[in-house]
Design a protein around this motif. Sequence first.
Motif, PDB file in Angstrom:
ATOM      1  N   TYR A  48       0.844  -1.188   0.000  1.00  0.00           N
ATOM      2  CA  TYR A  48       0.000   0.000   0.000  1.00  0.00           C
ATOM      3  C   TYR A  48       0.879   1.237   0.000  1.00  0.00           C
ATOM      4  CZ  TYR A  48      -3.306   3.535   1.659  1.00  0.00           C
ATOM      5  OH  TYR A  48      -4.067   4.678   1.796  1.00  0.00           O
ATOM      6  N   SER A  49       0.844   1.967  -1.113  1.00  0.00           N
ATOM      7  CA  SER A  49       1.688   3.158  -1.269  1.00  0.00           C
ATOM      8  C   SER A  49       0.852   4.281  -1.868  1.00  0.00           C
ATOM      9  CB  SER A  49       2.891   2.847  -2.162  1.00  0.00           C
ATOM     10  OG  SER A  49       3.712   3.983  -2.323  1.00  0.00           O
ATOM     11  N   PRO A  50       0.188   5.092  -1.019  1.00  0.00           N
ATOM     12  CA  PRO A  50      -0.677   6.159  -1.532  1.00  0.00           C
ATOM     13  C   PRO A  50       0.037   7.156  -2.427  1.00  0.00           C
ATOM     14  CG  PRO A  50      -1.034   5.818   0.819  1.00  0.00           C
ATOM     15  CD  PRO A  50       0.179   5.022   0.441  1.00  0.00           C
ATOM     16  N   SER A  51       1.339   7.353  -2.203  1.00  0.00           N
ATOM     17  CA  SER A  51       2.095   8.321  -3.004  1.00  0.00           C
ATOM     18  C   SER A  51       2.578   7.741  -4.323  1.00  0.00           C
ATOM     19  CB  SER A  51       3.295   8.837  -2.201  1.00  0.00           C
ATOM     20  OG  SER A  51       4.161   7.770  -1.855  1.00  0.00           O
ATOM     21  N   ASP A  52       2.444   6.424  -4.504  1.00  0.00           N
ATOM     22  CA  ASP A  52       2.906   5.768  -5.735  1.00  0.00           C
ATOM     23  C   ASP A  52       1.923   4.654  -6.080  1.00  0.00           C
ATOM     24  OD1 ASP A  52       4.230   4.748  -7.893  1.00  0.00           O
ATOM     25  OD2 ASP A  52       5.994   4.046  -6.787  1.00  0.00           O
ATOM     26  N   ARG A  53       0.811   5.041  -6.701  1.00  0.00           N
ATOM     27  CA  ARG A  53      -0.226   4.070  -6.984  1.00  0.00           C
ATOM     28  C   ARG A  53       0.244   2.962  -7.918  1.00  0.00           C
ATOM     29  NH1 ARG A  53      -3.203   4.156  -2.998  1.00  0.00           N
ATOM     30  NH2 ARG A  53      -4.413   2.630  -4.151  1.00  0.00           N
ATOM     31  N   ILE A  78      -1.842 -11.849  -6.642  1.00  0.00           N
ATOM     32  CA  ILE A  78      -1.342 -10.487  -6.474  1.00  0.00           C
ATOM     33  C   ILE A  78      -1.767  -9.657  -7.680  1.00  0.00           C
ATOM     34  CG2 ILE A  78       0.721  -9.042  -6.242  1.00  0.00           C
ATOM     35  CD1 ILE A  78       2.112 -11.416  -4.897  1.00  0.00           C
ATOM     36  N   VAL A  79      -2.443  -8.546  -7.412  1.00  0.00           N
ATOM     37  CA  VAL A  79      -3.027  -7.717  -8.466  1.00  0.00           C
ATOM     38  C   VAL A  79      -2.568  -6.272  -8.288  1.00  0.00           C
ATOM     39  CG1 VAL A  79      -5.174  -6.887  -9.495  1.00  0.00           C
ATOM     40  CG2 VAL A  79      -5.054  -9.211  -8.565  1.00  0.00           C
ATOM     41  N   PRO A  80      -1.998  -5.634  -9.332  1.00  0.00           N
ATOM     42  CA  PRO A  80      -1.673  -4.208  -9.223  1.00  0.00           C
ATOM     43  C   PRO A  80      -2.951  -3.385  -9.063  1.00  0.00           C
ATOM     44  CG  PRO A  80      -0.575  -5.223 -11.118  1.00  0.00           C
ATOM     45  CD  PRO A  80      -1.573  -6.213 -10.625  1.00  0.00           C
ATOM     46  N   ASP A  81      -2.896  -2.371  -8.228  1.00  0.00           N
ATOM     47  CA  ASP A  81      -4.075  -1.521  -8.041  1.00  0.00           C
ATOM     48  C   ASP A  81      -4.563  -0.934  -9.362  1.00  0.00           C
ATOM     49  OD1 ASP A  81      -3.884  -2.051  -5.373  1.00  0.00           O
ATOM     50  OD2 ASP A  81      -3.696   0.042  -4.727  1.00  0.00           O
ATOM     51  N   ILE A  82      -3.634  -0.599 -10.240  1.00  0.00           N
ATOM     52  CA  ILE A  82      -4.006   0.042 -11.499  1.00  0.00           C
ATOM     53  C   ILE A  82      -4.716  -0.920 -12.450  1.00  0.00           C
ATOM     54  CG2 ILE A  82      -2.223   1.816 -11.370  1.00  0.00           C
ATOM     55  CD1 ILE A  82      -0.524   0.158 -13.248  1.00  0.00           C
ATOM     56  N   ALA A  83      -4.693  -2.238 -12.141  1.00  0.00           N
ATOM     57  CA  ALA A  83      -5.401  -3.220 -12.969  1.00  0.00           C
ATOM     58  C   ALA A  83      -6.852  -3.395 -12.536  1.00  0.00           C
ATOM     59  CB  ALA A  83      -4.682  -4.569 -12.918  1.00  0.00           C
ATOM     60  N   ILE A  84      -7.247  -2.769 -11.425  1.00  0.00           N
ATOM     61  CA  ILE A  84      -8.600  -2.896 -10.905  1.00  0.00           C
ATOM     62  C   ILE A  84      -9.468  -1.795 -11.503  1.00  0.00           C
ATOM     63  CG2 ILE A  84     -10.033  -2.875  -8.841  1.00  0.00           C
ATOM     64  CD1 ILE A  84      -7.564  -3.826  -7.276  1.00  0.00           C
ATOM     65  N   ARG A  85     -10.538  -2.176 -12.190  1.00  0.00           N
ATOM     66  CA  ARG A  85     -11.414  -1.198 -12.840  1.00  0.00           C
ATOM     67  C   ARG A  85     -12.511  -0.681 -11.933  1.00  0.00           C
ATOM     68  NH1 ARG A  85     -13.333  -2.710 -18.755  1.00  0.00           N
ATOM     69  NH2 ARG A  85     -13.986  -0.517 -18.555  1.00  0.00           N
ATOM     70  N   GLY A  86     -12.932  -1.492 -10.981  1.00  0.00           N
ATOM     71  CA  GLY A  86     -13.980  -1.075 -10.071  1.00  0.00           C
ATOM     72  C   GLY A  86     -14.083  -2.029  -8.898  1.00  0.00           C
ATOM     73  N   VAL A  87     -14.641  -1.519  -7.778  1.00  0.00           N
ATOM     74  CA  VAL A  87     -14.757  -2.314  -6.553  1.00  0.00           C
ATOM     75  C   VAL A  87     -16.177  -2.193  -6.002  1.00  0.00           C
ATOM     76  CG1 VAL A  87     -13.945  -2.648  -4.189  1.00  0.00           C
ATOM     77  CG2 VAL A  87     -12.318  -2.005  -5.978  1.00  0.00           C
ATOM     78  N   LEU A  88     -16.782  -3.322  -5.701  1.00  0.00           N
ATOM     79  CA  LEU A  88     -18.064  -3.369  -5.012  1.00  0.00           C
ATOM     80  C   LEU A  88     -17.801  -3.853  -3.592  1.00  0.00           C
ATOM     81  CD1 LEU A  88     -21.206  -3.264  -5.039  1.00  0.00           C
ATOM     82  CD2 LEU A  88     -21.140  -5.688  -5.697  1.00  0.00           C
ATOM     83  N   VAL A  89     -18.215  -3.064  -2.611  1.00  0.00           N
ATOM     84  CA  VAL A  89     -17.965  -3.400  -1.206  1.00  0.00           C
ATOM     85  C   VAL A  89     -19.213  -4.044  -0.617  1.00  0.00           C
ATOM     86  CG1 VAL A  89     -17.227  -2.543   1.051  1.00  0.00           C
ATOM     87  CG2 VAL A  89     -16.405  -1.428  -1.040  1.00  0.00           C
ATOM     88  N   LEU A  98      -8.224   4.258  -3.519  1.00  0.00           N
ATOM     89  CA  LEU A  98      -8.197   3.641  -4.850  1.00  0.00           C
ATOM     90  C   LEU A  98      -8.637   4.640  -5.917  1.00  0.00           C
ATOM     91  CD1 LEU A  98      -9.678   0.038  -4.492  1.00  0.00           C
ATOM     92  CD2 LEU A  98      -7.405   0.639  -5.297  1.00  0.00           C
ATOM     93  N   PRO A  99      -7.933   4.684  -7.065  1.00  0.00           N
ATOM     94  CA  PRO A  99      -8.302   5.638  -8.113  1.00  0.00           C
ATOM     95  C   PRO A  99      -9.517   5.215  -8.932  1.00  0.00           C
ATOM     96  CG  PRO A  99      -6.393   4.350  -8.792  1.00  0.00           C
ATOM     97  CD  PRO A  99      -6.673   3.973  -7.373  1.00  0.00           C
ATOM     98  N   CYS A 100      -9.908   3.950  -8.844  1.00  0.00           N
ATOM     99  CA  CYS A 100     -11.053   3.475  -9.619  1.00  0.00           C
ATOM    100  C   CYS A 100     -12.356   3.774  -8.877  1.00  0.00           C
ATOM    101  CB  CYS A 100     -10.933   1.973  -9.877  1.00  0.00           C
ATOM    102  SG  CYS A 100     -11.002   0.983  -8.369  1.00  0.00           S
ATOM    103  N   ARG A 101     -13.489   3.433  -9.512  1.00  0.00           N
ATOM    104  CA  ARG A 101     -14.787   3.617  -8.862  1.00  0.00           C
ATOM    105  C   ARG A 101     -15.005   2.560  -7.783  1.00  0.00           C
ATOM    106  NH1 ARG A 101     -19.234   5.451 -13.462  1.00  0.00           N
ATOM    107  NH2 ARG A 101     -18.323   7.514 -13.829  1.00  0.00           N
ATOM    108  N   VAL A 102     -15.578   3.010  -6.667  1.00  0.00           N
ATOM    109  CA  VAL A 102     -15.850   2.137  -5.524  1.00  0.00           C
ATOM    110  C   VAL A 102     -17.281   2.376  -5.065  1.00  0.00           C
ATOM    111  CG1 VAL A 102     -15.221   1.514  -3.158  1.00  0.00           C
ATOM    112  CG2 VAL A 102     -13.432   2.199  -4.780  1.00  0.00           C
TER     113      VAL A 102
END
Length: 234
Positions: free
Chosen positions: A40-45, A56-67, A103-107
């Motif tokens: 988890y690196s908020p300054s380096d997504r 293991i999944v890069p954050d930038i590979a995630i298009r959206g998150v349903l909680v 996360l930069p994607c939609r949540v």
Amino acid sequence: MLVVVGSRHDPGACEIVQQWERWGAALLSCEDLSAFGWRYSPSDRAASRAVVSGQIVPDIAIRGVLVRRRWVLQQELTHIAPADREFVAAEMSAVLLAWLSQLPCRVLNRPRGTSLCGPNWRPQQWAHMAANVGFQVEPIRWQVPGRAKAKGEEISYRAPQSVEAGVVGDRCLGDVNDDQAANAMKLAAAAGVALLAVWFGHANGRSRFVAANAMPDLKNSRVADAVREYLLAN
């Protein structure tokens, strides 16, 4: 990929993952939070990593998150030593709260306060907010059985018959009129959520707010499809 944050013991979360398999959906469970690979690196997504369904999944590979959970429960952590479960559950909830918030994607929905999925408001709090944005509010009725009343035990909320509006982003779905849809959208904006179920009742020919839920079930296929489309739209 699409990520569903939930429990493997939650049939609703698992069903959504199965329905969205063709869009690369996967479940992020508490077992994944214990796995090696997180960064988890908020300054380096670009450097941030998560573990989803054991991968293991890069954050930038995630298009959206349903909680689909408000926090991690210690009762789920059967792979953790019993003496450590309360502490580990709190730490896992804190990690998810920070990760979902950044996360930069939609949540749907982002954390609010200590809840991982929008505000964890009581019925009275939802009614108060609804009144603040202009709703006519149905009086809250509490059913108190005789034995429970006598012993001071738990009481239950009983809502009148109602119709449901489902807010997903800038859309409102359900068998509701234009005024109800507009009010549901206003309540979602006031609560700071993009996914919300709102129930309306009728009294003396007028529509009234009954209840709301920022983590509604997605058994309605129209709402589930709208959620998927919203998450994939970015």
